[in-house]
Scaffold this motif. Structure first.
Motif, PDB file in Angstrom:
ATOM      1  N   UNK A 263       0.890  -1.144   0.094  1.00 57.73           N
ATOM      2  CA  UNK A 263      -0.030  -0.559  -0.142  1.00 57.73           C
ATOM      3  C   UNK A 263       1.116   1.314   0.088  1.00 57.73           C
ATOM      4  N   UNK A 264       2.170   1.207   0.940  1.00 54.84           N
ATOM      5  CA  UNK A 264       2.857   2.924   0.931  1.00 54.84           C
ATOM      6  C   UNK A 264       3.440   3.092  -0.453  1.00 54.84           C
ATOM      7  N   UNK A 265       3.530   1.546  -1.165  1.00 54.76           N
ATOM      8  CA  UNK A 265       4.961   1.634  -2.503  1.00 54.76           C
ATOM      9  C   UNK A 265       3.853   2.146  -3.717  1.00 54.76           C
ATOM     10  N   UNK A 266       2.826   1.884  -3.417  1.00 53.98           N
ATOM     11  CA  UNK A 266       1.489   1.900  -4.711  1.00 53.98           C
ATOM     12  C   UNK A 266       1.309   3.273  -4.317  1.00 53.98           C
ATOM     13  N   UNK A 267       0.572   3.860  -3.367  1.00 55.88           N
ATOM     14  CA  UNK A 267       0.766   4.771  -2.752  1.00 55.88           C
ATOM     15  C   UNK A 267       1.639   6.453  -3.283  1.00 55.88           C
ATOM     16  N   UNK A 268       2.776   5.574  -3.286  1.00 52.65           N
ATOM     17  CA  UNK A 268       4.177   6.328  -4.188  1.00 52.65           C
ATOM     18  C   UNK A 268       4.073   6.661  -4.574  1.00 52.65           C
ATOM     19  N   UNK A 269       3.064   5.813  -5.951  1.00 50.46           N
ATOM     20  CA  UNK A 269       3.412   6.151  -7.198  1.00 50.46           C
ATOM     21  C   UNK A 269       2.141   6.705  -7.653  1.00 50.46           C
ATOM     22  N   UNK A 270       0.753   6.245  -6.879  1.00 43.42           N
ATOM     23  CA  UNK A 270      -0.352   7.271  -7.239  1.00 43.42           C
ATOM     24  C   UNK A 270      -0.708   7.019  -5.593  1.00 43.42           C
ATOM     25  N   UNK A 271      -0.195   8.552  -5.111  1.00 45.06           N
ATOM     26  CA  UNK A 271      -0.458   9.334  -4.406  1.00 45.06           C
ATOM     27  C   UNK A 271      -2.394   9.490  -3.644  1.00 45.06           C
ATOM     28  N   UNK A 272      -2.621   9.848  -5.612  1.00 45.43           N
ATOM     29  CA  UNK A 272      -4.111   9.730  -5.065  1.00 45.43           C
ATOM     30  C   UNK A 272      -5.390   9.042  -4.495  1.00 45.43           C
ATOM     31  N   UNK A 273      -4.645   7.800  -4.423  1.00 46.35           N
ATOM     32  CA  UNK A 273      -5.186   6.737  -4.814  1.00 46.35           C
ATOM     33  C   UNK A 273      -4.646   5.484  -3.161  1.00 46.35           C
ATOM     34  N   UNK A 274      -3.811   6.437  -1.835  1.00 47.74           N
ATOM     35  CA  UNK A 274      -2.793   6.053  -1.622  1.00 47.74           C
ATOM     36  C   UNK A 274      -3.860   5.760  -0.064  1.00 47.74           C
ATOM     37  N   UNK A 275      -4.708   5.823   0.565  1.00 50.77           N
ATOM     38  CA  UNK A 275      -6.023   6.137   0.914  1.00 50.77           C
ATOM     39  C   UNK A 275      -6.879   4.439   1.022  1.00 50.77           C
ATOM     40  N   UNK A 276      -7.115   4.670  -0.257  1.00 53.37           N
ATOM     41  CA  UNK A 276      -7.777   3.279  -0.278  1.00 53.37           C
ATOM     42  C   UNK A 276      -7.148   2.253  -0.781  1.00 53.37           C
ATOM     43  N   UNK A 277      -5.739   2.540  -1.164  1.00 50.64           N
ATOM     44  CA  UNK A 277      -4.449   1.392  -0.778  1.00 50.64           C
ATOM     45  C   UNK A 277      -4.546   0.691   0.654  1.00 50.64           C
ATOM     46  N   UNK A 278      -4.296   2.213   1.498  1.00 48.35           N
ATOM     47  CA  UNK A 278      -4.364   1.024   2.900  1.00 48.35           C
ATOM     48  C   UNK A 278      -5.442   0.543   3.234  1.00 48.35           C
ATOM     49  N   UNK A 279      -6.633   1.702   2.969  1.00 41.64           N
ATOM     50  CA  UNK A 279      -8.120   0.816   3.958  1.00 41.64           C
ATOM     51  C   UNK A 279      -7.716  -0.849   2.794  1.00 41.64           C
ATOM     52  N   UNK A 280      -7.372  -0.908   1.642  1.00 41.29           N
ATOM     53  CA  UNK A 280      -7.456  -2.580   1.797  1.00 41.29           C
ATOM     54  C   UNK A 280      -5.947  -3.309   2.269  1.00 41.29           C
ATOM     55  N   UNK A 281      -5.668  -2.589   2.774  1.00 45.33           N
ATOM     56  CA  UNK A 281      -4.289  -3.331   3.506  1.00 45.33           C
ATOM     57  C   UNK A 281      -4.556  -3.819   4.768  1.00 45.33           C
ATOM     58  N   UNK A 282      -5.772  -3.087   5.192  1.00 47.25           N
ATOM     59  CA  UNK A 282      -6.386  -3.049   6.826  1.00 47.25           C
ATOM     60  C   UNK A 282      -7.642  -4.129   6.585  1.00 47.25           C
ATOM     61  N   UNK A 283      -8.340  -4.047   5.664  1.00 46.24           N
ATOM     62  CA  UNK A 283      -9.553  -4.931   5.013  1.00 46.24           C
ATOM     63  C   UNK A 283      -8.739  -6.517   5.857  1.00 46.24           C
ATOM     64  N   UNK A 284      -7.463  -6.389   4.697  1.00 46.22           N
ATOM     65  CA  UNK A 284      -6.837  -7.643   4.834  1.00 46.22           C
ATOM     66  C   UNK A 284      -6.012  -8.036   5.863  1.00 46.22           C
ATOM     67  N   UNK A 285      -5.339  -7.102   7.423  1.00 46.14           N
ATOM     68  CA  UNK A 285      -5.154  -8.105   8.960  1.00 46.14           C
ATOM     69  C   UNK A 285      -6.086  -7.880   9.065  1.00 46.14           C
ATOM     70  N   UNK A 286      -7.493  -6.843   9.518  1.00 52.62           N
ATOM     71  CA  UNK A 286      -8.983  -7.313   9.624  1.00 52.62           C
ATOM     72  C   UNK A 286      -8.820  -8.754   9.493  1.00 52.62           C
TER      73      UNK A 286
END
Length: 342
Positions: A263-286
């Motif tokens: 999520x952090x790496x993709x957020x570096x490439x697509x900063x506009x989608x960083x929150x979305x990537x972090x949300x997907x990662x949080x779902x994975x953790x949950x």
């Protein structure tokens, strides 16, 4: 006049006063009348001294016995209290002594992985210690997992089954391996919403960079797991019905760690989608908590590890070079797959 002994009895004091009165009366009589036989006087004096000595011994004996009984009572009462405290201490100590069983650790090979981008000591990553097994924090986490267990339905379980299979094994690199495709596709799960073009076939450079990244991350994650050696939740509370039994310790969560790295790496490439990537990662953790195999604090530790890991990654010249190649490939493939406007 002779002094009154400190430990004399009331009777001995009375006798002594009577003796003193008699002696005074005799002194007032003529010398002939109060002259006594020397032997008789010595016997009288010896008798009085003996009585006083016996009284002193008796009082000392009583005092010593009373002190001894008091000391015995104190030790007995203290012993009972100590026994209760010791029993509680032993229970707490026994709970805190529980770790992930060494015999169940199945990922020893990960501790010998060669890193590609990072060459820093494991101690570089500062995670706060997890709560003690006997702590109120851990009890609250276990109760939360029991709540998730009670409320999870078949749909939720199936969803977590799918997510459980999303992980990259750095040792599965042979294309003929039955697990190779699943393994490689896992690297693209967090960014899958970017479009169907976001896959290892269309993005081979990206796939290789992410393989190197997760290989490095895996080495550090499992080194930390080995160091902390936290037991799984179901090893502390037998009421938890875990849906799987991972062969490694709990802290930090591997799924949370690697998902947040992506999520952090993709957020570096697509900063506009960083929150979305972090949300997907949080779902994975949950999903790992829903399955009863991770505490919430494991998930948080995984996210914190990922933040620190990517921060260190950005300092690597080799990674920075490969990241630029990855960004160029993604931009080219993305542009080629965008719908043309008419």
């Amino acid at each position: 006049m002779e002094p009154i002994y400190q430990f004399a009895t009331p009777q001995s004091i009375k006798n002594q006063k009577a003796e003193q009165s008699n002696q005074t009366a005799k002194e007032q009589q003529p010398d002939a009348q109060h002259t006594c036989n020397k032997a008789a006087c010595e016997r009288q004096h010896k008798g009085a001294s003996t009585l006083l000595t016996l009284a002193l011994v008796l009082l000392c004996s009583v005092a010593l016995q009373t002190a001894a009984l008091a000391q015995t009572a104190m030790v007995f009462d203290g012993g009972k209290k100590s026994a209760k405290e010791n029993k509680s201490d032993v229970a707490i100590r026994s709970l805190d002594d529980i770790t992930f069983p060494a015999a169940d650790f199945k990922r020893g090979a990960y501790l010998k992985l060669r890193t590609v981008y990072l060459h820093v000591p494991v101690s570089k990553f500062k995670l706060k210690p997890f709560p003690a097994n006997s702590s109120a924090e851990t009890r609250a986490e276990l109760d939360f997992l029991l709540y998730l267990q009670k409320t999870r339905n078949a749909e939720a379980i199936n969803r977590t089954e799918t997510m459980a299979a999303v992980y990259y094994d750095p040792l599965t690199t042979n294309p003929t391996d039955a697990d190779y495709t699943r393994n490689l596709n896992s690297l693209f799960y967090i960014g899958r919403d970017l479009g169907l073009w976001f896959n290892p076939e269309k993005l081979p450079v990206t796939a290789q960079v992410l393989q190197h990244v997760i290989q490095d991350a895996t080495y550090y994650i499992f080194s930390l797991k080995n160091d902390y050696n936290r037991p799984r939740p179901y090893q502390l509370d037998s009421r938890l019905e875990n849906l799987e039994a991972p062969g490694h310790a709990s802290y930090p969560s591997g799924h949370s760690s690697t998902s947040h790295v992506h999520a952090y790496i993709l957020g570096h490439i697509f900063p506009e989608y960083q929150d979305h990537f972090l949300g997907v990662a949080s779902d994975m953790a949950f999903s790992r908590e829903t399955r009863g195999v991770h505490y919430p604090s494991d998930s948080e530790a995984g996210k914190e590890f990922a933040r620190q890991f990517v921060h260190e990654l950005m300092k690597s010249p080799k990674f920075r070079t490969d990241l630029e190649a990855m960004k160029a490939e993604i931009a080219r493939v993305r542009a080629a797959n965008q719908l043309t406007k008419k």
